[in-house]
Write a protein that holds these residues in place. Sequence first.
Motif, PDB file in Angstrom:
ATOM      1  N   THR A 115       0.867  -1.179   0.000  1.00 41.85           N
ATOM      2  CA  THR A 115       0.000   0.000   0.000  1.00 41.85           C
ATOM      3  C   THR A 115       0.899   1.224   0.000  1.00 41.85           C
ATOM      4  O   THR A 115       1.963   1.218   0.619  1.00 41.85           O
ATOM      5  CB  THR A 115      -0.937   0.048   1.227  1.00 41.85           C
ATOM      6  N   GLN A 116       0.472   2.254  -0.698  1.00 41.48           N
ATOM      7  CA  GLN A 116       1.291   3.454  -0.810  1.00 41.48           C
ATOM      8  C   GLN A 116       0.872   4.494   0.216  1.00 41.48           C
ATOM      9  O   GLN A 116      -0.319   4.744   0.413  1.00 41.48           O
ATOM     10  CB  GLN A 116       1.181   4.050  -2.210  1.00 41.48           C
ATOM     11  N   GLU A 117       1.870   5.094   0.870  1.00 42.18           N
ATOM     12  CA  GLU A 117       1.653   6.226   1.771  1.00 42.18           C
ATOM     13  C   GLU A 117       2.685   7.281   1.409  1.00 42.18           C
ATOM     14  O   GLU A 117       3.842   7.181   1.796  1.00 42.18           O
ATOM     15  CB  GLU A 117       1.814   5.806   3.238  1.00 42.18           C
TER      16      GLU A 117
END
Length: 128
Positions: free
Chosen positions: A52-54
Amino acid sequence: MAKDTQDTTHMTLTKTTLAAGVWQGELRGAGVHPPALIATHLGEEVEGLNLTQEGDVWLVRFTLPADRIADGVQTFVIAEASTKEVLNSFAVMVGEALGDDIRAEMDLLRAELDMLKKAFRRRCTETP
């Protein structure tokens, strides 16, 4: 037209935690497109890897497959899928096979020392 390729030479995957059977890390330098990563055990690809991208960091979560946990040392490798470049790896050590391992011996010594300390303190507080 130029082919869109991932430059893995600048990617770094750093472990942040391992808890409740889930290894977690932060992947930096992968860009805005989700990188293609694989997790392997004994040279075989295993399921359970999620990204997941943050911001500019990709959070990598790998759920340890229960069917891959066994006595001894089990090593898992996280790599870039197309180049097989290893980004990180970790080992899980369990079971009777570790009886000779120094860490297991230290745990046993600590437990025995705690038992002796309790017995000594109990003896010191007894009246003659």
